[in-house]
Scaffold this motif. Structure first.
Motif, PDB file in Angstrom:
ATOM      1  N   CYS A 228       0.838  -1.211   0.000  1.00 43.11           N
ATOM      2  CA  CYS A 228       0.000   0.000   0.000  1.00 43.11           C
ATOM      3  C   CYS A 228       0.867   1.253   0.000  1.00 43.11           C
ATOM      4  CB  CYS A 228      -0.895   0.003   1.236  1.00 43.11           C
ATOM      5  SG  CYS A 228      -1.845   1.522   1.392  1.00 43.11           S
TER       6      CYS A 228
ATOM      7  N   GLY B 166      -4.176   5.390   5.969  1.00 41.74           N
ATOM      8  CA  GLY B 166      -5.566   5.151   5.577  1.00 41.74           C
ATOM      9  C   GLY B 166      -5.626   4.657   4.140  1.00 41.74           C
ATOM     10  N   CYS B 167      -6.760   4.070   3.791  1.00 43.01           N
ATOM     11  CA  CYS B 167      -6.929   3.534   2.435  1.00 43.01           C
ATOM     12  C   CYS B 167      -7.274   4.672   1.479  1.00 43.01           C
ATOM     13  CB  CYS B 167      -8.053   2.509   2.452  1.00 43.01           C
ATOM     14  SG  CYS B 167      -8.508   1.891   0.836  1.00 43.01           S
ATOM     15  N   THR B 168      -6.609   4.726   0.323  1.00 48.48           N
ATOM     16  CA  THR B 168      -7.025   5.685  -0.708  1.00 48.48           C
ATOM     17  C   THR B 168      -7.436   4.929  -1.974  1.00 48.48           C
ATOM     18  OG1 THR B 168      -4.684   6.088  -1.113  1.00 48.48           O
ATOM     19  CG2 THR B 168      -5.859   7.791   0.059  1.00 48.48           C
ATOM     20  N   ASN B 169      -7.809   3.686  -1.787  1.00 48.44           N
ATOM     21  CA  ASN B 169      -8.396   2.868  -2.856  1.00 48.44           C
ATOM     22  C   ASN B 169      -7.512   2.705  -4.095  1.00 48.44           C
ATOM     23  OD1 ASN B 169     -10.791   2.694  -1.225  1.00 48.44           O
ATOM     24  ND2 ASN B 169     -11.301   4.750  -1.906  1.00 48.44           N
ATOM     25  N   HIS B 170      -6.207   2.555  -3.871  1.00 52.17           N
ATOM     26  CA  HIS B 170      -5.315   2.205  -4.985  1.00 52.17           C
ATOM     27  C   HIS B 170      -5.475   0.725  -5.339  1.00 52.17           C
ATOM     28  CE1 HIS B 170      -2.959   5.915  -4.812  1.00 52.17           C
ATOM     29  NE2 HIS B 170      -2.889   5.788  -3.517  1.00 52.17           N
ATOM     30  N   LEU B 171      -5.866  -0.069  -4.331  1.00 49.71           N
ATOM     31  CA  LEU B 171      -6.055  -1.524  -4.459  1.00 49.71           C
ATOM     32  C   LEU B 171      -4.755  -2.276  -4.738  1.00 49.71           C
ATOM     33  CD1 LEU B 171      -9.487  -1.685  -6.322  1.00 49.71           C
ATOM     34  CD2 LEU B 171      -9.011  -1.374  -3.894  1.00 49.71           C
ATOM     35  N   GLU B 172      -3.614  -1.682  -4.349  1.00 49.03           N
ATOM     36  CA  GLU B 172      -2.340  -2.404  -4.445  1.00 49.03           C
ATOM     37  C   GLU B 172      -2.355  -3.610  -3.500  1.00 49.03           C
ATOM     38  OE1 GLU B 172      -0.033  -2.125  -6.540  1.00 49.03           O
ATOM     39  OE2 GLU B 172      -0.243  -0.138  -7.385  1.00 49.03           O
TER      40      GLU B 172
ATOM     41  N   GLU C 157      -4.830  -5.620  -2.798  1.00 43.26           N
ATOM     42  CA  GLU C 157      -5.532  -6.726  -3.445  1.00 43.26           C
ATOM     43  C   GLU C 157      -4.578  -7.454  -4.413  1.00 43.26           C
ATOM     44  OE1 GLU C 157     -10.072  -6.037  -4.541  1.00 43.26           O
ATOM     45  OE2 GLU C 157      -8.805  -6.002  -6.302  1.00 43.26           O
TER      46      GLU C 157
ATOM     47  N   ALA D 199     -10.786  -6.397  -1.908  1.00 45.34           N
ATOM     48  CA  ALA D 199     -11.041  -5.127  -1.224  1.00 45.34           C
ATOM     49  C   ALA D 199     -12.527  -4.955  -0.910  1.00 45.34           C
ATOM     50  CB  ALA D 199     -10.537  -3.955  -2.062  1.00 45.34           C
TER      51      ALA D 199
ATOM     52  N   ILE E  15     -12.958  -4.501   2.626  1.00 44.96           N
ATOM     53  CA  ILE E  15     -12.736  -3.144   3.162  1.00 44.96           C
ATOM     54  C   ILE E  15     -14.060  -2.388   3.113  1.00 44.96           C
ATOM     55  CG2 ILE E  15     -11.477  -0.969   2.895  1.00 44.96           C
ATOM     56  CD1 ILE E  15      -9.137  -2.485   1.748  1.00 44.96           C
TER      57      ILE E  15
ATOM     58  N   THR F 161      -9.720   6.909  10.720  1.00 49.88           N
ATOM     59  CA  THR F 161      -9.379   7.006   9.296  1.00 49.88           C
ATOM     60  C   THR F 161     -10.614   6.736   8.440  1.00 49.88           C
ATOM     61  OG1 THR F 161      -8.602   4.738   9.546  1.00 49.88           O
ATOM     62  CG2 THR F 161      -6.927   6.422   9.322  1.00 49.88           C
TER      63      THR F 161
ATOM     64  N   LYS G  80     -12.476   9.246   5.844  1.00 49.03           N
ATOM     65  CA  LYS G  80     -12.642   8.901   4.432  1.00 49.03           C
ATOM     66  C   LYS G  80     -14.096   9.038   3.987  1.00 49.03           C
ATOM     67  CE  LYS G  80     -10.950   4.826   3.735  1.00 49.03           C
ATOM     68  NZ  LYS G  80     -11.042   4.859   2.268  1.00 49.03           N
TER      69      LYS G  80
ATOM     70  N   ASN H 155      -0.972   9.420   6.247  1.00 46.99           N
ATOM     71  CA  ASN H 155      -0.433   8.404   5.343  1.00 46.99           C
ATOM     72  C   ASN H 155       1.071   8.567   5.152  1.00 46.99           C
ATOM     73  OD1 ASN H 155      -3.008   7.492   5.106  1.00 46.99           O
ATOM     74  ND2 ASN H 155      -3.378   8.383   3.091  1.00 46.99           N
TER      75      ASN H 155
ATOM     76  N   ARG I 253       4.677   5.701   6.536  1.00 49.24           N
ATOM     77  CA  ARG I 253       5.872   5.109   5.916  1.00 49.24           C
ATOM     78  C   ARG I 253       6.914   6.204   5.739  1.00 49.24           C
ATOM     79  NH1 ARG I 253       4.301   2.242   1.236  1.00 49.24           N
ATOM     80  NH2 ARG I 253       4.128   0.392   2.541  1.00 49.24           N
TER      81      ARG I 253
ATOM     82  N   ASN J 163      -1.951  -2.210  -9.327  1.00 50.51           N
ATOM     83  CA  ASN J 163      -3.359  -1.816  -9.519  1.00 50.51           C
ATOM     84  C   ASN J 163      -3.580  -0.311  -9.514  1.00 50.51           C
ATOM     85  OD1 ASN J 163      -4.364  -4.359  -9.805  1.00 50.51           O
ATOM     86  ND2 ASN J 163      -5.277  -4.498  -7.781  1.00 50.51           N
ATOM     87  N   SER J 164      -2.662   0.442  -8.874  1.00 53.52           N
ATOM     88  CA  SER J 164      -2.911   1.881  -8.762  1.00 53.52           C
ATOM     89  C   SER J 164      -2.716   2.536 -10.121  1.00 53.52           C
ATOM     90  CB  SER J 164      -1.974   2.499  -7.727  1.00 53.52           C
ATOM     91  OG  SER J 164      -0.633   2.325  -8.113  1.00 53.52           O
TER      92      SER J 164
ATOM     93  N   SER K 180      -4.807   7.873  -9.494  1.00 53.45           N
ATOM     94  CA  SER K 180      -4.956   7.584  -8.062  1.00 53.45           C
ATOM     95  C   SER K 180      -3.734   8.029  -7.275  1.00 53.45           C
ATOM     96  CB  SER K 180      -5.247   6.092  -7.838  1.00 53.45           C
ATOM     97  OG  SER K 180      -4.087   5.305  -7.941  1.00 53.45           O
TER      98      SER K 180
ATOM     99  N   HIS L 154     -10.565   8.611 -10.635  1.00 51.86           N
ATOM    100  CA  HIS L 154     -10.316   7.816  -9.430  1.00 51.86           C
ATOM    101  C   HIS L 154     -11.381   8.092  -8.371  1.00 51.86           C
ATOM    102  CE1 HIS L 154      -8.272   5.579  -6.333  1.00 51.86           C
ATOM    103  NE2 HIS L 154      -8.269   6.633  -5.539  1.00 51.86           N
TER     104      HIS L 154
ATOM    105  N   SER M  92     -13.929   5.394  -6.126  1.00 49.30           N
ATOM    106  CA  SER M  92     -13.299   5.393  -4.813  1.00 49.30           C
ATOM    107  C   SER M  92     -14.295   5.796  -3.727  1.00 49.30           C
ATOM    108  CB  SER M  92     -12.134   6.373  -4.859  1.00 49.30           C
ATOM    109  OG  SER M  92     -11.401   6.327  -3.685  1.00 49.30           O
TER     110      SER M  92
ATOM    111  N   GLN N  97     -16.585   2.881  -2.917  1.00 47.76           N
ATOM    112  CA  GLN N  97     -15.878   1.871  -2.113  1.00 47.76           C
ATOM    113  C   GLN N  97     -15.804   2.328  -0.654  1.00 47.76           C
ATOM    114  OE1 GLN N  97     -14.522  -1.108  -2.246  1.00 47.76           O
ATOM    115  NE2 GLN N  97     -12.877  -1.108  -0.736  1.00 47.76           N
TER     116      GLN N  97
END
Lengths: 248, 229
Positions: free
Chosen positions: A169, A213-219, A221, A230, A233, B11, B15, B85, B89, B100-101, B105, B181, B185, B188
């Motif tokens: 992610c 947090g999730c930003t729906n890139h879906l990496e 998955e 996902a 989620i 979070t 969102k 975010n 990291r 997938n991104s 996105s 995106h 999104s 979801q």
């Protein structure tokens, strides 16, 4: 096969690490990725140096220990595969391979490729369970569960907690892991009693552990060796919205 | 149990705020586009529409207030989430391979902030009249005799400037990228994900993004090409 490996070497959690390069000759395409690292370590030990630390346990693709970033992909380039089940035939003679530990503040590096994933344990401890009556073992099929529901719950339960979702992610989010655990229990009758408290507590622990947090890139998955969707989620989000307005 | 405020700061609920405010902005952009396209109906059509909006009086201010709140919520929540975010990291990978991104996105914050900068220029141009006062202060006599603000002449005069038109087209292109995106999104995030209609949501998002681009870009293109004078 001849390979050039670039591996993250870090003595311990307190020191900073760096990428170190190693040349490998005579790599058999039939070796698993971990066997290739075993051979490398034998050579390193022969030279009197410290071997590359990496985690492994079952080497059957079911324990989730052997997480590492291989050429920028969690568990390497093969889909639905853990590192131990990745074979060197997926690579070509002369390839350069970058090997790094999972990168997330919630997964601090302990040594080389080994990270501390106890943040996942703390998420589980905060709600990843169901309460059952003590006494005799209940009959396995005492509560009828439809095939579709059982499949849906089982697909979530397939999570091995390897952390590839977090590693892949861009935000180091643990939402695929957390949602798989929440959905696995929350979609079965036995998990209903704690369902709303579970989502609140597990999401709150997940946030407090410092995951993004999730930003729906879906990496996540794409990286998941167990193919967890996902979709879970989305279910966690639904439960969280409901819980926000219903839990007392 | 903690208070509802704690949950709303999670979070996931942050969102949800992003998704709801984003969908509100998409709704606004659809309505705004429908209104703008009246420029093709000539001065009477768009000026009458513009006056019609003003005649809403209090309701117009409620709508304006709603959209301003949605924008502010969207911007502040996105910055809050982005900071979170980024701190999740701190050491980045030497090598990462996206699977997938998408380009859209991965550049949501950049496209979003660029759109914000353009939006402030756009408002100062067409709403506050700070860019070209001459075209902004024109008036038009409707067929029913009312004297109203000449939106048509203002839009035509200003889009004849190629720099204004090109900057506008670039901004609309960013809106298109952002929407590709954003739309799926948002669904979801709101927990709407089901194999039966995921394909439809994805196509609808792409369709709306393309509609925005074709619809909004057609106006400066028609004016620069002298189709609308």
């Amino acid at each position: 096969m001849k390979l050039k490996l670039h591996i993250w070497r870090q003595k311990n959690a307190a020191t900073s690490g760096k990428m170190t390069s190693y040349e490998m000759d005579n790599v058999s395409p039939d070796m698993s990725f971990l066997e290739m690292l075993d051979v490398l370590n034998e050579k390193i030990i022969e030279r009197g140096e410290e071997p590359v630390a990496f985690e492994h346990d079952c080497r059957e693709g079911i324990c989730g220990s052997c997480g590492m970033m291989i050429n920028g992909m969690a568990h390497g380039p093969e889909k639905l595969t853990t590192t131990c089940q990745l074979h060197m035939r997926k690579f070509n003679d002369g390839d350069e391979i970058t090997i790094e530990p999972w990168r997330a503040e919630a997964f601090p590096v302990i040594k080389d490729l080994v990270v501390d994933r106890s943040s996942f344990d703390r998420i589980i401890a905060s709600g990843g369970y169901v309460n059952v009556n003590t006494g005799g073992v209940p009959d396995a099929n005492a509560i009828p569960i439809g095939k579709k529901v059982a499949d849906y719950a089982f697909n979530a339960a397939a999570c091995i907690g390897c952390g590839a979702c977090v590693a892949a992610c861009p935000n180091a989010s643990a939402m695929l892991f957390t949602s798989a655990k929440i959905s696995h229990l929350g979609s079965l009758p036995q998990g209903q009693v704690e369902r709303m408290d579970r989502v609140i507590n597990m999401v709150s622990t997940m946030d407090n552990e410092g995951f993004g947090g999730c930003t729906n890139h879906l990496e996540c998955e794409a990286a998941c060796p167990k193919g967890i969707s996902a979709e879970y989620i989305a279910q966690m989000n639904r439960d969280m919205m409901k819980a926000t307005f219903t839990v007392r | 149990m903690a208070s509802i405020r704690t949950y709303l700061q999670s979070t996931i609920m942050s969102k949800v705020i992003m998704a709801l405010s984003g969908l509100a902005v998409i709704g606004f952009l659809l309505a705004h586009l429908a209104g703008n396209l009246l420029v093709f109906g000539g001065p009477e059509a768009i000026n009458k529409y513009g006056q019609g909006l003003r005649d809403l009086g209090g309701l117009l201010w409620v709508l304006r207030g709603g959209i301003v709140v949605a924008f502010i919520a969207h911007i502040f929540t996105s910055i809050h989430l982005k900071q979170r975010n980024a701190s999740a990291r701190k050491v980045s990978y030497a090598n990462t391979q996206p699977v997938n991104s998408t380009f859209a996105s991965r550049t949501m914050l950049i496209s979003g902030l660029s759109i914000l900068i353009y939006l402030l220029f756009h408002l100062s141009h067409f709403t506050w009249g700070m860019v070209s006062t001459k075209s902004f202060n024109g008036s038009y006599i409707l067929q029913d005799g009312r004297i109203v603000h000449d939106v048509y002449a203002m839009v035509v005069a200003d889009f004849q400037n190629p720099i204004i038109s090109i900057v506008y087209i670039v901004a609309v292109t960013l809106v298109m990228f952002h929407t590709t995106h954003a739309f799926s999104s948002a669904f979801q995030t709101l927990g709407i994900n089901h194999p039966s209609y995921n394909g439809l949501i994805k196509k609808a998002g792409l369709g709306i993004a393309i509609l925005f681009w074709i619809g909004y870009v057609s106006i400066p293109v028609a004016i620069l090409g002298q189709f609308v004078k």
